[in-house]
Write a protein that holds these residues in place. Sequence first.
Motif, PDB file in Angstrom:
ATOM      1  N   LEU A  17      25.879 -32.681 -26.405  1.00  0.00           N
ATOM      2  CA  LEU A  17      24.864 -33.009 -27.589  1.00  0.00           C
ATOM      3  C   LEU A  17      23.865 -32.004 -27.388  1.00  0.00           C
ATOM      4  O   LEU A  17      23.421 -31.552 -28.817  1.00  0.00           O
ATOM      5  N   ASP A  18      23.790 -30.981 -26.549  1.00  0.00           N
ATOM      6  CA  ASP A  18      22.724 -29.964 -26.683  1.00  0.00           C
ATOM      7  C   ASP A  18      23.381 -28.667 -27.379  1.00  0.00           C
ATOM      8  O   ASP A  18      22.759 -27.717 -27.582  1.00  0.00           O
ATOM      9  N   SER A  19      24.784 -28.741 -27.334  1.00  0.00           N
ATOM     10  CA  SER A  19      25.565 -27.666 -28.138  1.00  0.00           C
ATOM     11  C   SER A  19      26.181 -27.919 -29.545  1.00  0.00           C
ATOM     12  O   SER A  19      26.411 -27.051 -30.239  1.00  0.00           O
ATOM     13  N   VAL A  20      26.183 -29.236 -29.674  1.00  0.00           N
ATOM     14  CA  VAL A  20      27.108 -29.747 -31.027  1.00  0.00           C
ATOM     15  C   VAL A  20      26.098 -30.713 -31.700  1.00  0.00           C
ATOM     16  O   VAL A  20      25.501 -31.819 -31.000  1.00  0.00           O
ATOM     17  N   ARG A  21      25.584 -30.117 -32.884  1.00  0.00           N
ATOM     18  CA  ARG A  21      24.717 -31.445 -33.505  1.00  0.00           C
ATOM     19  C   ARG A  21      25.363 -31.629 -34.935  1.00  0.00           C
ATOM     20  O   ARG A  21      25.819 -31.027 -35.848  1.00  0.00           O
ATOM     21  N   LEU A  22      25.629 -33.058 -34.935  1.00  0.00           N
ATOM     22  CA  LEU A  22      26.230 -33.484 -36.226  1.00  0.00           C
ATOM     23  C   LEU A  22      25.341 -33.407 -37.402  1.00  0.00           C
ATOM     24  O   LEU A  22      24.257 -33.925 -37.274  1.00  0.00           O
ATOM     25  N   THR A  23      26.012 -33.179 -38.616  1.00  0.00           N
ATOM     26  CA  THR A  23      24.951 -32.854 -39.867  1.00  0.00           C
ATOM     27  C   THR A  23      25.427 -33.942 -40.842  1.00  0.00           C
ATOM     28  O   THR A  23      26.578 -34.677 -40.439  1.00  0.00           O
ATOM     29  N   PRO A  24      25.100 -34.197 -42.097  1.00  0.00           N
ATOM     30  CA  PRO A  24      25.642 -35.335 -42.587  1.00  0.00           C
ATOM     31  C   PRO A  24      26.804 -35.251 -43.168  1.00  0.00           C
ATOM     32  O   PRO A  24      27.199 -34.169 -43.517  1.00  0.00           O
ATOM     33  N   GLY A  25      27.737 -36.280 -43.197  1.00  0.00           N
ATOM     34  CA  GLY A  25      29.024 -36.249 -43.422  1.00  0.00           C
ATOM     35  C   GLY A  25      29.699 -37.647 -42.916  1.00  0.00           C
ATOM     36  O   GLY A  25      28.871 -38.440 -42.330  1.00  0.00           O
ATOM     37  N   PHE A  26      30.922 -37.491 -42.745  1.00  0.00           N
ATOM     38  CA  PHE A  26      31.548 -38.955 -42.301  1.00  0.00           C
ATOM     39  C   PHE A  26      30.960 -39.285 -41.004  1.00  0.00           C
ATOM     40  O   PHE A  26      30.336 -40.378 -40.809  1.00  0.00           O
ATOM     41  N   GLY A  28      28.538 -37.737 -38.979  1.00  0.00           N
ATOM     42  CA  GLY A  28      27.130 -37.443 -38.939  1.00  0.00           C
ATOM     43  C   GLY A  28      26.297 -38.597 -39.572  1.00  0.00           C
ATOM     44  O   GLY A  28      25.195 -39.316 -39.141  1.00  0.00           O
ATOM     45  N   ASP A  29      26.814 -39.194 -40.760  1.00  0.00           N
ATOM     46  CA  ASP A  29      25.923 -40.422 -41.327  1.00  0.00           C
ATOM     47  C   ASP A  29      26.111 -41.646 -40.435  1.00  0.00           C
ATOM     48  O   ASP A  29      25.331 -42.536 -40.391  1.00  0.00           O
ATOM     49  N   ARG A  30      27.396 -41.704 -39.583  1.00  0.00           N
ATOM     50  CA  ARG A  30      27.409 -43.075 -38.927  1.00  0.00           C
ATOM     51  C   ARG A  30      26.732 -42.685 -37.569  1.00  0.00           C
ATOM     52  O   ARG A  30      25.880 -43.920 -37.178  1.00  0.00           O
ATOM     53  N   VAL A  31      26.462 -41.790 -37.055  1.00  0.00           N
ATOM     54  CA  VAL A  31      25.530 -41.480 -35.978  1.00  0.00           C
ATOM     55  C   VAL A  31      24.016 -41.672 -36.373  1.00  0.00           C
ATOM     56  O   VAL A  31      23.367 -42.362 -35.623  1.00  0.00           O
ATOM     57  N   ALA A  32      23.896 -41.167 -37.244  1.00  0.00           N
ATOM     58  CA  ALA A  32      22.359 -41.367 -38.063  1.00  0.00           C
ATOM     59  C   ALA A  32      22.287 -42.874 -38.536  1.00  0.00           C
ATOM     60  O   ALA A  32      21.105 -43.652 -37.829  1.00  0.00           O
ATOM     61  N   LEU A 345      29.822 -51.140 -43.299  1.00  0.00           N
ATOM     62  CA  LEU A 345      28.990 -49.922 -43.769  1.00  0.00           C
ATOM     63  C   LEU A 345      27.547 -50.231 -43.736  1.00  0.00           C
ATOM     64  O   LEU A 345      26.630 -48.961 -43.568  1.00  0.00           O
ATOM     65  N   GLU A 346      26.849 -51.315 -43.626  1.00  0.00           N
ATOM     66  CA  GLU A 346      25.372 -51.416 -43.185  1.00  0.00           C
ATOM     67  C   GLU A 346      24.987 -51.356 -41.862  1.00  0.00           C
ATOM     68  O   GLU A 346      23.951 -51.426 -41.607  1.00  0.00           O
ATOM     69  N   GLY A 347      26.071 -51.698 -40.968  1.00  0.00           N
ATOM     70  CA  GLY A 347      25.710 -51.510 -39.617  1.00  0.00           C
ATOM     71  C   GLY A 347      25.108 -52.732 -38.934  1.00  0.00           C
ATOM     72  O   GLY A 347      24.554 -52.492 -37.648  1.00  0.00           O
ATOM     73  N   ARG A 348      25.304 -53.874 -39.512  1.00  0.00           N
ATOM     74  CA  ARG A 348      24.579 -54.886 -38.846  1.00  0.00           C
ATOM     75  C   ARG A 348      25.578 -56.010 -38.710  1.00  0.00           C
ATOM     76  O   ARG A 348      25.387 -57.235 -38.427  1.00  0.00           O
ATOM     77  N   SER A 349      26.952 -55.714 -38.809  1.00  0.00           N
ATOM     78  CA  SER A 349      28.100 -56.820 -38.548  1.00  0.00           C
ATOM     79  C   SER A 349      29.270 -56.027 -38.160  1.00  0.00           C
ATOM     80  O   SER A 349      29.311 -54.907 -38.305  1.00  0.00           O
ATOM     81  N   TYR A 394      28.940 -43.971 -30.444  1.00  0.00           N
ATOM     82  CA  TYR A 394      28.295 -43.229 -31.614  1.00  0.00           C
ATOM     83  C   TYR A 394      27.209 -42.549 -31.110  1.00  0.00           C
ATOM     84  O   TYR A 394      26.992 -41.027 -31.502  1.00  0.00           O
ATOM     85  N   ALA A 395      26.419 -42.836 -30.328  1.00  0.00           N
ATOM     86  CA  ALA A 395      25.229 -41.987 -29.916  1.00  0.00           C
ATOM     87  C   ALA A 395      25.630 -40.564 -29.152  1.00  0.00           C
ATOM     88  O   ALA A 395      24.902 -39.666 -29.027  1.00  0.00           O
TER      89      ALA A 395
END
Length: 651
Positions: A17-26, A28-32, A345-349, A394-395
């Motif tokens: 994780l200190d060498s790879v940072r996911l940015t917005p995309g399929f 990266g959005d899920r990690v966020a 998609l909303e992350g709560r179920s 995901y984390a």
Amino acid sequence: MASPVLPSSGALSPLGLDSVRLTPGFWGDRVALNREVIIAHCQEWMERAGWIGNFRRLGGDPALRDPVLRQGREFSDSEIYKLLEGMAWAGHPALPELAATVARAQEEDGYLNTRWYGDRYTDFEWGHELYCYGHLIQAGVARLRTHGEDELTGVVRRAADHICRRFMDTSETCGHPVVEMALVELYRATGTERYLEMARRFVERRGLPALDDIEFGRAYFQDDLPVRRARVFRGHAVRAVYFASGAVDVAVETGDAELLSAIEAQWERTVARRVHLTGGMGSRHSDEAFGEDFELPPDRAYSETCAGIGSIMLAHRLLLATGDVRYADLAERTMFNVLATSPALEGRSFFYANPLHVRVPAAPPEGMNPAAEGGLRSPWFTVSCCPNNIARTYASLAAYVATSDASGVQIHHHTPAEIHHEGLVLRVETGYPWSGEVTVRVVRGGSGRISLRVPPWAAGARISHGGTTRPVPAGYAVAEGRWRPGDEIRLHLPMTPRWTYPDRRVDAVRGCAAVERGPLVYCAESVKDEPPLALVEARVSPPVEHLVDGVVELDVEAVLVSPGADAWPYTSSPRTGGPARAEDAATPPATGTAGTPGPVGKAGTPEPAGKAVTPEEPVPVPSGEPLRLVPYHRWGNQGPATMRVWLPTAG
């Protein structure tokens, strides 16, 4: 390095994780989404369910240590530990307080369990004590690698030392593996040799046997055969892939080539015969287990989310150990079609099981769902291993994206990201999986190979760099040289939708086909008043793509069939067997041997055996009616629905 797996040797080394940072995309959005929604959702529900309260009672007033007050299943402690691991990888601010709650419940000798604290180690088959320790240790390793020593890591060291004192010289093990890979990783993080030796002994004693027999047989625990003699993954699917992961870790750290080879051979046979199209593992609901070879029913596919996550963990370990691209290929299939499918998609179920065919729309659950199956995501389950497993996976997902070796960097999973390795900085830009265009741009220069994985479905793939374009086969597209800022590598992966057919030995879907596009499996979904999928047959013709809110959906030609009359559904004619198509309504039905007694008709008189079903009224839908297919990972987000991946083919 911040990575859940850090072997000391192997063909490839992970970039953490200190060498790879996911940015917005399929991804990266899920990690966020995980950081902002899923982790908090899991913590809120475990507070509501009383599972975190179990630790408070145990660490507080001794008068409150009444086992009757304890909430949750015997393994619920493990869910708090998975959440702690996810918090550690995500750098979540709630970790210190939750870790302190856990720490106060630990006993002086390192023992920690809110269910069995007064009755230790009396049920190795179902007690899950070592299983819970395994997840606790994995949380501690995550904290060590992202933060350093603190209260949580102290708890973990004391627990691991307790395990070694108690179990090093016994023949006992746990009915649910996970402690094996956890102890190996703690050895890797601390250099403490006894943790590796304890893990090795746990691996070797399983199958001697070490556990009592049960109604599902010892294979349920992978305790029917020593690991080196087994030929395929069997029994409880999550247990199987967790145990195999621990065996790979032990093999790598001890240099045991025979053990590693045994797991590779088991993986190969399993993937060839016991894995669903989605990458899901597990065919049987009764024991959450693998079936026999080619026992892959779509409607009874259990395909537990945790088994998919375990499969990804195992494939990643085998990839690091061997460098074989096949492991990354299966990991990608499972990531897109199991890991991404479980959370809404909303992350709560979440889905617990991931069937490939749902016949009846499920009723929305009220509160905590006691059933793992049902075809509808639930906010929480009585057994909620999957939501917390999603949170920790995901984390840490960025650590699965890329690796390195002496030659350079390998990118296994195409997603927008920034990658750092020995001064070289790369920016990956892509719309994958909707687009097959992947651009790797050099931000900071360096030298060495840059390898991009080419999946086996990407026939006609091309790579462009340095002013040249060339075709590349499945495997890795390699570019090398001295890289300067602004240099680009472009990978083109054709994303033409394709029909996929099952091996004829998979009898549950014989005569069916499925549609895939890129790494995604597609499915038909019937919501509200749409036609029942039980009446649909597809024509195998090129699917038509539609871009809907940035998502590629597909239309295939299909016909509706009549539900038929109350008649015998079997016939001697293969053309007329089963429900008649609306287009065939005027065709006189074939009959079997006259005079042979058959089912009794409405008038109470026997009908000829083998009589074809004839429709009461043709379904007034024209031939060639398009059927909309959606990515499997997106189904079920519009409410209760029927769904199927494998479509009966017309004609």
